[in-house]
Design an enzyme around this catalytic site. Structure first.
Site, PDB file in Angstrom:
ATOM      1  N   GLU A  42       0.816  -1.212   0.000  1.00  0.00           N
ATOM      2  CA  GLU A  42       0.000   0.000   0.000  1.00  0.00           C
ATOM      3  C   GLU A  42       0.853   1.267   0.000  1.00  0.00           C
ATOM      4  O   GLU A  42       0.536   2.235  -0.674  1.00  0.00           O
ATOM      5  CB  GLU A  42      -0.964   0.018   1.197  1.00  0.00           C
ATOM      6  CG  GLU A  42      -2.084  -1.001   1.108  1.00  0.00           C
ATOM      7  CD  GLU A  42      -2.958  -0.830  -0.135  1.00  0.00           C
ATOM      8  OE1 GLU A  42      -2.988   0.281  -0.707  1.00  0.00           O
ATOM      9  OE2 GLU A  42      -3.601  -1.808  -0.541  1.00  0.00           O
ATOM     10  N   TYR A 125      -6.042   6.797   4.113  1.00  0.00           N
ATOM     11  CA  TYR A 125      -6.228   5.780   3.084  1.00  0.00           C
ATOM     12  C   TYR A 125      -5.532   4.475   3.454  1.00  0.00           C
ATOM     13  O   TYR A 125      -6.152   3.404   3.476  1.00  0.00           O
ATOM     14  CB  TYR A 125      -5.733   6.241   1.696  1.00  0.00           C
ATOM     15  CG  TYR A 125      -5.562   5.035   0.817  1.00  0.00           C
ATOM     16  CD1 TYR A 125      -6.679   4.363   0.334  1.00  0.00           C
ATOM     17  CD2 TYR A 125      -4.305   4.473   0.593  1.00  0.00           C
ATOM     18  CE1 TYR A 125      -6.557   3.184  -0.382  1.00  0.00           C
ATOM     19  CE2 TYR A 125      -4.166   3.297  -0.124  1.00  0.00           C
ATOM     20  CZ  TYR A 125      -5.293   2.660  -0.605  1.00  0.00           C
ATOM     21  OH  TYR A 125      -5.171   1.486  -1.281  1.00  0.00           O
ATOM     22  N   ASP A 143      -9.156   6.150  -1.949  1.00  0.00           N
ATOM     23  CA  ASP A 143      -8.003   6.595  -2.724  1.00  0.00           C
ATOM     24  C   ASP A 143      -8.495   7.204  -4.032  1.00  0.00           C
ATOM     25  O   ASP A 143      -9.692   7.435  -4.205  1.00  0.00           O
ATOM     26  CB  ASP A 143      -7.074   5.410  -3.001  1.00  0.00           C
ATOM     27  CG  ASP A 143      -7.721   4.407  -3.945  1.00  0.00           C
ATOM     28  OD1 ASP A 143      -8.956   4.407  -4.063  1.00  0.00           O
ATOM     29  OD2 ASP A 143      -6.979   3.633  -4.581  1.00  0.00           O
TER      30      ASP A 143
END
Length: 379
Positions: A42, A125, A143
């Site tokens: 991520e 996020y 996102d």
DNA sequence: GACACGTGGCG
DNA sequence: TCGCCAAGTGT
């Protein structure tokens, strides 16, 4: 803006996840369920495309298999593993967060988005992505994909460039997230956003969720998302100094308060720093050279004769700056000590062992073009 | 809230 | 060449 009934929401989840189960991408970080793997992927994926990330991810996990390995890794190893990915503070923050996990959390992962946000480099996020994917927490991961997908599905016209718009989207998406499979739901939205509902050349006609797509039915797909434009990058002229001595090339490590911090490059001097305000307009290259040789070189206890390297300048554009680098070369017959510079003399074949930013690679390529043959080892 | 922060791909 | 975009966060 559209509003969905409970029936529509249930229908949408079922349709989306059926598509995801059949056609979702098989990505390296989707194998098994490991919060460390989810976290690394991520962070790498922040503002970076999947195809770019994949090889970096594989190498990173092989180099630093666990949180503990990352926490105690040498900085040079870390920065080298991140070289080319950009937004280099992500790498430093990753290591600081790994150290937080080891010392503050004793290796025990926090499992909620709220707690995960206390990790350095983990914002709203990334926290939601980890919490939903690795720990099944029912939260939306908002996102760029989620902004784009839901702004089109529901024709939400809020400006996604504005920070407060995130909360609006979070509130709208929250009740839509599948409570049974929140991680799969969030990843399905990302796959949708990178296939049928892309920013450019979308294909809403064949999207698995076409019948939920209000912007498609209105013929207004490209009107969403609404996003104000970023300002143009500002031009900044530099001199790049290629100083060669019997001991090699002069490389300096960029400071912790600078852009590209921790990475190595030829010394870069802002042209503006050589010119005084009042007469900046009348300044010439000869005057700059003289100032460099006198002021800059004296400050660093070097004596050198700089020669402009003809031909094109090196140009490199960042999100907010555009560097124009004029290369200057100095050939020294002896090797001065470097007491006043965070630098090193590096032999030609050792340069590429250091973590180097793209602009440094461009300067090296330009120099090799000038001398007419390869000088620095391939990376 | 505005701005800094990297790089690669694509039309 | 240029402008814009791509799984954002920190200050």
């Amino acid at each position: 803006m559209e509003q969905w009934s409970n029936e529509t929401i249930v229908d949408f989840r079922r349709t989306l996840l059926a598509w995801y189960d059949a056609k979702g991408r098989d990505l390296p970080w989707r194998h098994g369920r490991n919060p460390y793997h989810t976290w690394i992927s991520e962070v790498m994926l922040q503002q970076t495309q999947v195809q770019t990330v994949i090889p970096y991810y594989e190498n990173f996990i092989a180099t630093f298999p666990t949180v503990a390995d990352l926490a105690q890794a040498p900085e040079a190893t870390l920065l080298k593993a991140w070289q080319g990915l950009g937004y280099y503070s992500r790498a430093r923050n990753l290591q600081r967060a790994a150290q937080q996990l080891v010392t503050d959390y004793h290796g025990q992962w926090p499992e909620t988005a709220t707690e995960l946000e206390d990790l350095i480099g983990v914002g709203p996020y990334t926290a939601s992505a980890i919490a939903s994917i690795a720990f099944d927490q029912v939260v939306p991961a908002v996102d760029g994909n989620a902004f784009r997908v839901f702004s089109r599905l529901l024709m939400i016209d809020a400006d996604i460039a504005k920070p407060k718009t995130r909360q609006l989207f979070t509130d709208i998406i929250q009740p839509i997230v599948d409570p049974k499979r929140p991680g799969a739901f969030n990843q399905a939205i990302m796959d949708l956003g990178s296939s049928y509902m892309t920013a450019k050349n979308p294909d809403p006609e064949h999207s698995p969720v076409r019948r939920f797509d209000a912007s498609y039915h209105a013929g207004r797909v490209l009107d969403f998302p609404v996003k104000t434009k970023a300002p143009r990058p500002k031009l900044i002229p530099y001199y790049g100094l290629i100083v060669h001595s019997p001991a090699g090339y002069l490389l300096v490590q960029r400071g912790s308060q600078e852009m590209l911090s921790g990475y190595w490059s030829f010394p870069l001097v802002k042209q503006a720093d050589l010119r005084d305000e009042k007469h900046a307009d009348e300044a010439t290259e000869e005057m700059d050279l003289a100032t460099l040789q006198e002021k800059w070189a004296r400050e660093n206890q070097l004596t050198l004769t700089l020669q402009p390297l003809g031909g094109r300048q090196v140009s490199h554009t960042y999100t907010h700056q555009r560097w124009q680098v004029k290369l200057l070369v100095a050939e020294l017959t002896t090797t001065p000590t470097l007491d006043f510079l965070p630098g090193r003399w590096v032999t030609a074949d050792q340069v590429t062992a250091l973590p180097l930013p793209k602009v440094q690679e461009k300067m090296m390529a330009r120099y090799e073009q000038h001398v007419g043959h390869a000088v620095f080892k391939e990376n």
